[in-house]
Design an enzyme around this catalytic site. Structure first.
Site, PDB file in Angstrom:
ATOM      1  N   ASN A  98       0.786  -1.204  -0.192  1.00 28.36           N
ATOM      2  CA  ASN A  98      -0.058   0.014  -0.108  1.00 28.36           C
ATOM      3  C   ASN A  98       0.821   1.261  -0.101  1.00 28.36           C
ATOM      4  OD1 ASN A  98      -2.107  -1.938   0.305  1.00 28.36           O
ATOM      5  ND2 ASN A  98      -2.632  -1.257   2.532  1.00 28.36           N
ATOM      6  N   VAL A  99       0.368   2.368  -0.783  1.00 28.45           N
ATOM      7  CA  VAL A  99       0.989   3.519  -0.780  1.00 28.45           C
ATOM      8  C   VAL A  99       0.344   4.568   0.189  1.00 28.45           C
ATOM      9  CG1 VAL A  99       1.895   3.169  -3.000  1.00 28.45           C
ATOM     10  CG2 VAL A  99      -0.188   4.190  -2.858  1.00 28.45           C
ATOM     11  N   HIS A 115       5.795  -0.729  -2.865  1.00 31.50           N
ATOM     12  CA  HIS A 115       5.332   0.041  -4.176  1.00 31.50           C
ATOM     13  C   HIS A 115       5.346   1.450  -3.852  1.00 31.50           C
ATOM     14  CE1 HIS A 115       2.769  -3.856  -5.414  1.00 31.50           C
ATOM     15  NE2 HIS A 115       4.225  -3.883  -5.782  1.00 31.50           N
ATOM     16  N   CYS A 126      15.986  15.959 -12.291  1.00 31.55           N
ATOM     17  CA  CYS A 126      17.090  15.919 -11.348  1.00 31.55           C
ATOM     18  C   CYS A 126      17.092  14.679 -10.614  1.00 31.55           C
ATOM     19  CB  CYS A 126      17.212  17.077 -10.564  1.00 31.55           C
ATOM     20  SG  CYS A 126      15.900  17.237  -9.576  1.00 31.55           S
ATOM     21  N   CYS A 144       9.056  20.552 -10.169  1.00 36.12           N
ATOM     22  CA  CYS A 144      10.180  20.504  -9.320  1.00 36.12           C
ATOM     23  C   CYS A 144      11.003  22.060  -9.436  1.00 36.12           C
ATOM     24  CB  CYS A 144      11.348  19.384  -9.668  1.00 36.12           C
ATOM     25  SG  CYS A 144      13.026  19.496  -8.674  1.00 36.12           S
ATOM     26  N   CYS A 146      13.634  22.746 -10.285  1.00 43.89           N
ATOM     27  CA  CYS A 146      14.578  22.680 -11.296  1.00 43.89           C
ATOM     28  C   CYS A 146      13.754  22.825 -12.393  1.00 43.89           C
ATOM     29  CB  CYS A 146      15.474  21.417 -11.243  1.00 43.89           C
ATOM     30  SG  CYS A 146      14.711  19.999 -11.875  1.00 43.89           S
ATOM     31  N   GLY A 183      -5.285  -9.160   3.213  1.00 45.30           N
ATOM     32  CA  GLY A 183      -5.913  -8.108   2.498  1.00 45.30           C
ATOM     33  C   GLY A 183      -5.235  -7.824   0.840  1.00 45.30           C
ATOM     34  N   SER A 185      -4.867  -9.664  -3.043  1.00 42.02           N
ATOM     35  CA  SER A 185      -5.404 -10.555  -3.856  1.00 42.02           C
ATOM     36  C   SER A 185      -4.121 -11.465  -4.298  1.00 42.02           C
ATOM     37  CB  SER A 185      -5.957  -9.827  -4.991  1.00 42.02           C
ATOM     38  OG  SER A 185      -5.222  -8.943  -5.593  1.00 42.02           O
TER      39      SER A 185
END
Ligand code: BJW
Ligand code: ZN
Length: 241
Positions: A98-99, A115, A126, A144, A146, A183, A185
């Protein structure tokens, strides 16, 4: 359940692999299944490097929508139960696909995010990576300092996983005595391969999922139901501990 509780109580090294299902009870949509995001969106339009180079604005709109949902959500009893066992176990490694950052917010500390993290961004020019918790940006795609284009620092299909994080995940799984698979798959590789890896390394594997998965018949114990209800029961501290 009692047998599984005993394995956990006797183990000195525990690993857990979590997926989108653990956050479902927090209101964060899963990817697959009847109400999963892949019913409404195509992964090849949103979660590949090719999709981002074709239409970075569309990809960012999807991530901003998800950031909004996650920002408005809170960890559930399943996240808290895993944070609790980390404090009690001699060695506990949490591997998450999970993110959403809900494990961090529940108090887990030893987290391997295979992930990436939806709140991190990376500059395509950069390479700088930083945390950015905005839900809305003045322009999409965001830029960014830059001038380069920023992307979410997550792992899309066709991209390699962060090598150091992945190595640590494999080490934790190879050396654990009990592995919880919660949780997920278990169809996305290489993360799904951690389940047979744990089995072949001799761990007792306990799956917690509302549905069957391809590994349900391989694991040692399958708990069928919502992780927000089952994890607190499975991981409740033994009396006197
Ligand atoms: C509940 C519940 C409740 C609901 N309680 N349970 C081997 C074979 C075939 C293909 C491949 C292979 N090896 C690699 C591949 C290709 C590909 C892949 O796996 N494809 C398959 C889908 C066929 N893999 C990759 O491309 C990976 N990279 C790679 O292999 O690189 C190689 C390489 C090396 C060197 C250089 C270059 C390349 C990368 C995969 C990245 C996946 N990315 C995503 C998006 C991340 C960012 C983001 O979030 O935006 O990751 S896709 C999506 O799927 C996300 C998830 O982490 C991942 C897994 O999903 P998860 O967590 O399992 O969720 P769901 O929705 O699928 O399941 C939810 C489950 O919860 C269900 O089971 C429900 O029943 C359950 N549930 N409520 C308990 N209350
Ligand atoms: Zn830059």
């Amino acid at each position: 359940m009692q047998q599984a509780q005993q394995w956990i109580a006797e183990a000195s090294r525990i690993a857990a692999l979590t997926g989108a299902g653990i956050s479902a009870e927090s209101g964060v949509p899963t990817f697959r299944g009847a109400s999963g995001m892949w019913k409404r969106f195509r992964p090849e339009d949103l979660a590949t490097p090719g999709a981002f180079s074709r239409d970075p604005k569309l990809v960012w709109e999807w991530y901003c929508w998800r950031r909004g949902i996650i920002a408005g959500s809170a960890p559930n009893a399943g996240h808290f139960a895993l944070a609790g066992i980390e404090k009690r176990a001699a060695a506990f490694t949490l591997i998450t696909q999970n993110v959403d950052g809900l494990h961090d917010r529940a108090g887990s500390r030893n987290i391997l995010k295979v992930h990436g993290d939806i709140w991190d961004v990376r500059c395509l020019s950069c390479g700088r990576e930083e945390r950015d918790e905005r839900v809305e940006f003045p322009e999409l795609p965001p830029r960014c300092g830059c001038g380069g284009m920023l992307r979410p620092a997550v792992v899309w299909f066709g991209e390699g996983l962060p090598q150091d994080v992945w190595n640590a995940a494999e080490d934790a799984v190879r050396s654990c005595e009990v592995m919880l698979v919660v949780g997920t798959s278990a169809v996305v590789y290489p993360a799904a391969g951690l389940v047979p890896l744990a089995k072949s390394a001799g761990a007792k594997v306990i799956e917690i999922n509302v549905d069957e998965t391809q590994f349900s018949s391989l694991v040692d114990f399958s708990l069928r139901g919502p992780s927000g209800e089952l994890l607190p029961r499975l991981l409740q501290p033994a009396a006197g501990s």
